[in-house]
Enzyme design. Structure first.
Site, mmCIF file in Angstrom:
data_model
loop_
_atom_site.group_PDB
_atom_site.id
_atom_site.type_symbol
_atom_site.label_atom_id
_atom_site.label_comp_id
_atom_site.label_asym_id
_atom_site.label_seq_id
_atom_site.Cartn_x
_atom_site.Cartn_y
_atom_site.Cartn_z
ATOM 1 N N ARG A 75 -10.380 -11.548 1.711
ATOM 2 C CA ARG A 75 -11.224 -12.603 1.124
ATOM 3 C C ARG A 75 -10.528 -13.955 1.132
ATOM 4 N NH1 ARG A 75 -11.837 -9.167 -4.298
ATOM 5 N NH2 ARG A 75 -11.428 -7.542 -2.751
ATOM 6 N N LYS A 109 0.839 -1.206 0.000
ATOM 7 C CA LYS A 109 0.000 0.000 0.000
ATOM 8 C C LYS A 109 0.871 1.251 0.000
ATOM 9 C CE LYS A 109 -3.930 -1.861 2.661
ATOM 10 N NZ LYS A 109 -4.983 -1.619 1.661
HETATM 11 N N1 BES Z 1 -8.090 -3.814 4.412
HETATM 12 C C1 BES Z 1 -8.301 -3.347 3.101
HETATM 13 C C2 BES Z 1 -9.602 -2.564 2.930
HETATM 14 C C3 BES Z 1 -9.719 -1.276 3.687
HETATM 15 C C4 BES Z 1 -9.446 -0.062 3.077
HETATM 16 C C5 BES Z 1 -10.174 -1.267 4.985
HETATM 17 C C6 BES Z 1 -9.594 1.118 3.762
HETATM 18 C C7 BES Z 1 -10.325 -0.075 5.675
HETATM 19 C C8 BES Z 1 -10.040 1.111 5.065
HETATM 20 C C9 BES Z 1 -8.346 -4.532 2.139
HETATM 21 O O1 BES Z 1 -7.557 -5.618 2.482
HETATM 22 C C10 BES Z 1 -7.828 -4.039 0.813
HETATM 23 O O2 BES Z 1 -6.697 -3.706 0.770
HETATM 24 N N2 BES Z 1 -8.699 -4.016 -0.171
HETATM 25 C C11 BES Z 1 -8.353 -3.586 -1.463
HETATM 26 C C12 BES Z 1 -8.904 -4.594 -2.441
HETATM 27 C C13 BES Z 1 -8.349 -4.437 -3.835
HETATM 28 C C14 BES Z 1 -6.883 -4.751 -3.879
HETATM 29 C C15 BES Z 1 -9.113 -5.394 -4.742
HETATM 30 C C16 BES Z 1 -8.992 -2.210 -1.686
HETATM 31 O O3 BES Z 1 -10.070 -1.965 -1.163
HETATM 32 O O4 BES Z 1 -8.352 -1.388 -2.320
HETATM 33 MN MN MN Z 2 -5.561 -5.429 1.829
#
Ligand code: BES
Ligand code: MN
Ligand code: ZN
Length: 488
Positions: A339, A265
């Site tokens: 997931r 990230k």
């Molecule tokens: N933990 C994150 C989602 C999240 C984002 C929670 C902001 C709380 C605040 C999750 O694991 C993630 O990174 N999701 C990605 C999915 C994508 C790579 C398909 C997302 O939401 O960008």
């Molecule tokens: Mn994630």
């Protein structure tokens, strides 16, 4: 853990009011009517309450909020907090009024003059929920309020009604503490130890370690944790309060830190990913409340605890992993890890417990925040009845929840060139494709809800019943759903 403030209920004592120390709260209904206790305060303060209730300021004041009258003449109290609240308030208004008292300037020691208001217990509930502070890592204490006393007409009755609410407050605080805790403290080990400690409350807690998870075939869950020095775990919490029928199941995503893994990230805001165990936090808080209020229901809570880190051992983009169910997954983005954790935990929960219904909670997608902001959690379900029951419970608790679509049309976006499916499929309908992915691991006969709580688990502003930070969203709604379904 953060302990809720103690609130005791006492019979009205008109003569004691002038000598009360600290702060005193009184209720004034929107039409300006006051009860006998407020009348006493009005008389002692030479008509201050009446003057306020006839003012423009009072007319404009929102129900459930108040103003502080500081250092009133005729009383020993440092202040009288005058709250606008009708004689028959809604549950939400009463809780809001209690919460306003908890944050009234310098509340310190507080005496609330409730008299015969029928929502006295809810006033105490709002007060307790809002009087939360997370100061585990502050070297100086920050709590504003230490305890409260309420003068109510039938103290035993009110105390009885407030009993289960106090159990819920503890559950909510347990969740908030877990979500607020930084990831160097709340490792998978520490999380599991906090859950194991709940055995004292009568919960049956079982910790499944990596070797056993490997034997069970939970390869997608293990893949997420394989880049971390903290071992992955699945914790099973069981509350058997309701005879021998199959349990109701709660499943939680417990990613103690989500760096994104090799699909790392961006730096800005990454610190918020300490809250990526929010789903597991809510499941744990509900289980704690069920035990504390001795619920007459069978509920199993299963949480997958892992840390998503980049490392030489970490899973790579492009890796193909076979889930416990047997379906293969191409990991095209290691940041879509929630997931992968849930796929195995959902499957395991159904194989082992054949639950009557199953609800999972996860801070699953950033996209749900784009769609619903911080006001509502996303609700995805394969069963209209269960979904309606949940939405009703959430509404009664004033916890925002909004149904979002699942559909085979989204399912085709999960197609992979090399495996049965891929774990990430881009921005369009990102929360629905995530829900669709999870549904592949839900048996069609299992009534199921997926709650995407990414937008509601942690807030950057104060809300009605919680200070900035973890909210504990969902603990109250789920407890209500369980009590409506199994206990009435
Ligand atoms: N933990 C994150 C989602 C999240 C984002 C929670 C902001 C709380 C605040 C999750 O694991 C993630 O990174 N999701 C990605 C999915 C994508 C790579 C398909 C997302 O939401 O960008
Ligand atoms: Mn994630
Ligand atoms: Zn995540």
């Amino acid at each position: 853990m953060t302990t809720p403030i103690s609130i005791n209920f006492v019979a009205p004592d008109i003569d004691a009011i002038s000598a009360l120390k600290g702060k005193v709260a009184v209720l004034v209904s929107p039409d300006g009517k006051i009860d006998t206790l407020a009348r006493r305060v009005n008389r002692l303060s030479k008509g201050a309450i009446a003057r306020f209730s006839e003012s423009d300021e009072f007319t404009k004041l929102e129900a459930g909020t108040g103003v502080m009258l500081s250092y009133p003449a005729g009383m020993e109290a440092d202040g009288v907090f005058i709250v606008k609240l009708s004689k028959r308030p809604t549950v939400t208004e009463a809780r809001k009024a209690g919460a306003a008292m908890a944050v009234a300037k310098g509340a310190g020691a507080l005496t609330v003059l409730v008299a015969g208001n029928p929502k006295a217990a809810d006033i105490s509930y709002g007060l307790a929920l809002r009087a939360y502070t997370f100061d585990a890592h502050k070297t100086a204490e920050t709590a504003e309020i230490r305890g409260a006393s309420m003068m109510v007409n039938h103290p035993e009755e009110v105390a009885a009604a407030a009993g289960p609410m106090a159990a819920l407050t503890e559950g909510v605080f347990f969740t908030r503490d877990l979500v607020n805790e930084p990831s160097n403290v709340l490792t998978t080990e520490d999380f599991a130890a906090r859950l194991a400690a709940m055995q004292e409350l009568g919960l049956d807690v079982e910790i499944i370690e990596e070797a056993e998870l490997a034997k069970l075939g939970m390869r997608t869950l293990l893949a997420v944790g394989q880049g971390s020095t903290s071992p992955s775990k699945v914790v099973v919490m069981r509350w058997n309060g309701g005879g021998d029928e199959a349990p109701f199941a709660l499943v939680g995503k417990g990613v103690v830190f989500d760096s994104g893994g090799i699909s790392i990230k961006p730096a800005a805001g990454m610190e918020d990913m300490t809250m990526d165990m929010g789903g597991a936090g809510v499941v744990s808080g509900v289980m704690r409340s069920l035990a504390l209020r001795n619920a007459k229901a069978n509920v199993v809570g299963v949480v997958g605890l892992v840390e998503n880190m980049p490392d030489g051992d970490a899973m790579r983009p492009g890796d193909v992993i076979r889930s416990m169910k047997g379906d293969t997954i191409e990991v095209n983005n290691t940041d879509a890890e929630g997931r992968l954790v849930l796929a195995d935990v959902l499957w395991y929960t159904q194989e082992r417990f054949a639950p009557t219904a199953m609800i999972n909670l996860a801070t699953l997608t950033g996209t749900i925040i784009i769609g619903l902001g911080h006001e509502n959690a996303g609700v995805f379900s394969n069963n209209d009845d269960l979904c309606d029951d949940f939405l009703k419970a959430a509404k009664a608790e004033n916890e925002g929840a909004w149904r979002m679509p699942l559909s085979p049309a989204y399912d085709k976006l999960l197609k992979s060139r090399v495996a049965d499916m891929k774990n990430s499929c881009g921005r369009p309908a990102g929360s629905s494709t995530a829900g669709q992915f999870l549904q592949r691991f839900v048996k069609p006969e299992t009534p199921w809800i997926h709650l995407d709580i990414a937008g509601v688990a942690l807030l950057s502003t104060d809300s009605d019943l919680a200070p900035t930070g973890a909210t504990g969203w969902g603990v109250r709604a789920l407890d209500r759903l369980i009590s409506d379904k199994f206990e009435d």
